[in-house]
Write an enzyme that holds these catalytic residues in place. Structure first.
Site, PDB file in Angstrom:
ATOM      1  N   GLN A 185      -9.506  -5.783  11.441  1.00 28.31           N
ATOM      2  CA  GLN A 185     -10.809  -6.444  11.468  1.00 28.31           C
ATOM      3  C   GLN A 185     -10.897  -7.438  12.617  1.00 28.31           C
ATOM      4  O   GLN A 185     -11.887  -7.490  13.350  1.00 28.31           O
ATOM      5  CB  GLN A 185     -11.052  -7.162  10.130  1.00 28.31           C
ATOM      6  CG  GLN A 185     -12.400  -7.827  10.023  1.00 28.31           C
ATOM      7  CD  GLN A 185     -12.592  -8.566   8.700  1.00 28.31           C
ATOM      8  OE1 GLN A 185     -13.651  -9.157   8.464  1.00 28.31           O
ATOM      9  NE2 GLN A 185     -11.590  -8.543   7.843  1.00 28.31           N
ATOM     10  N   GLU A 187       0.828  -1.211   0.000  1.00 30.34           N
ATOM     11  CA  GLU A 187       0.000   0.000   0.000  1.00 30.34           C
ATOM     12  C   GLU A 187       0.861   1.260   0.000  1.00 30.34           C
ATOM     13  O   GLU A 187       0.535   2.237  -0.685  1.00 30.34           O
ATOM     14  CB  GLU A 187      -0.937  -0.022   1.208  1.00 30.34           C
ATOM     15  CG  GLU A 187      -2.027  -1.086   1.093  1.00 30.34           C
ATOM     16  CD  GLU A 187      -3.063  -1.020   2.187  1.00 30.34           C
ATOM     17  OE1 GLU A 187      -4.238  -1.322   1.920  1.00 30.34           O
ATOM     18  OE2 GLU A 187      -2.705  -0.669   3.326  1.00 30.34           O
TER      19      GLU A 187
END
Length: 401
Positions: free
Chosen positions: A312, A166
């Protein structure tokens, strides 16, 4: 009055606190959250802050703005030791007692004892580290014409997991703007992403990994397979599969090759693996029903919940822990084991491109980028509400600055 003490305000700790604030009905319970910062920030967006495409101001969500209910408090302190036997927590500013403890102190970079990593490589473990890297990158571009050092425009990213990919993609996209603003030929900018194998993003299927690699290469990122065996002041040393070595010269090296749990856990003489604690099926420290461990600090060994630490996972742990604490203070027995519900994983390749898995299917391009933004916005909504999503959220047609 029973006291619940939460150490750390990351995804797990903050979700636990906000769950308690919403659903705890017992007014004879106090909840205290301790963090070394006054604010929460999304670690999944640190790569954008480091590149300069997302502002630190937007990233911060202040704990005192969130914890407003009676008997809910925030204390700014740096935890130094956890004494489970005496139920005492030591910080740099004070000592704290508890009836129930939640350990969610987050992660630290793992340098694997490689030479030069701590001395010469940047890390993306905190907001302040991201801001330091951002200033460094901007300075290399702004002052290039003064020094004309080619290594100032060479960037090496060690590690081809989520953070490395990223960051490399975000920098490759934003480098065009930086070059235009500073009057630099884009061809002078070189970005290297170094992974241990040809298969980047090992958590994804081989076909998705290949798509991500092709997208990165299209952006101008050089994807390199090899082991980084040393970081130097002006680059890295890489070892090939045949044990031969070579150097890549660069004045900016970012280390994203691994993380471990908080060193506070190891320093507290708790039994750990890589500074992580093995927990039972209820996320409790074995032998201590009043102590829960979440996120990067936890190793959940039940076969249904062996997963790499992610935001998450930590968020689901935090909510589950909050509900369990409500049961315990009400004198109820814990019966439901923690089970991670995998709702999809997405890796951004810039602001409008991504790859990922959702509902068992691979997705790429703008649909994946939309899902990535949705996940980020859902987290903000869950802990800070709708208006904070409008102020701080990720949207396709809006600048991230």
């Amino acid at each position: 009055m029973k006291n619940i003490l939460i150490l750390g305000g990351g995804y797990g700790g903050l979700k636990c606190a906000t769950t308690l604030q919403k659903k705890l009905e017992n007014e004879d319970v106090s909840v205290e959250l301790i963090s070394k910062h006054d604010y929460h920030y999304p670690t999944t967006l640190l790569h954008k802050i480091a590149v300069g495409t997302y502002s630190a101001r937007k990233a911060r969500i202040f704990y005192r703005h969130l914890l407003k209910r009676k008997n809910f408090s925030f204390f700014k302190d740096t935890i130094t030791k956890i004494d489970i036997k005496n139920r005492q927590i030591s910080g740099e500013l004070a000592c704290y007692k508890y009836d129930y403890l939640v350990i969610s102190l987050g992660f630290e970079p793992n340098d694997f004892n490689l030479k030069g990593v701590n001395e010469y490589a940047f890390k993306l473990s905190t907001l302040n580290e991201a801001l330091r890297l951002r200033h460094h990158i901007e300075t290399k571009f702004k002052d290039y014409r003064y020094h004309m050092d080619e290594k100032d425009l060479v960037f090496v990213v060690c590690g081809s997991g989520f953070t490395g990919v990223e960051f490399a993609a975000e920098l490759a996209n934003h480098a065009k703007n930086l070059c235009e603003m500073c009057g630099i030929d884009k061809k002078l900018v070189k970005i290297y992403l170094i992974g241990r194998s040809e298969h980047i993003l090992p958590m994804f299927r081989a076909d998705l990994s290949q798509i991500a690699k092709e997208k990165l290469e299209k952006l101008g990122v050089n994807v390199v397979a090899g082991n980084v065996i040393e970081c130097q002041k002006d680059g890295v040393v890489i070892e090939n599969a045949d044990k031969s070595t070579y150097e890549i010269k660069a004045n900016t090296v970012l280390w994203t090759a691994g993380v471990k749990g908080s060193s506070v856990i190891k320093d507290s003489n708790l039994e750990t693996r890589a500074s992580r604690i093995e927990v039972n099926e209820f996320l409790q420290l074995p032998g201590y029903e009043d102590v829960f461990v979440l996120g990067d600090c936890a190793i959940a060994n039940d076969r249904d919940i062996i997963h790499a630490p992610t935001a998450q996972l930590a968020s689901q742990m935090g909510e589950y822990c909050g509900l369990n604490l409500i049961k315990l203070v009400n004198g109820e027995e814990l019966k439901t084991k923690f089970k991670f519900k995998h709702r999809g994983t997405v890796c951004s390749i810039g602001h409008t491109d991504a790859i990922g898995m959702a509902f068992g299917k691979g997705i790429t391009g703008e649909p994946a980028a939309f899902l990535k933004n949705f996940i980020e916005n859902k987290w903000i909504f869950g802990v800070a509400g709708f208006w904070n999503v409008l102020k701080k959220g990720q949207f396709r047609f809006r600048s991230s600055y």
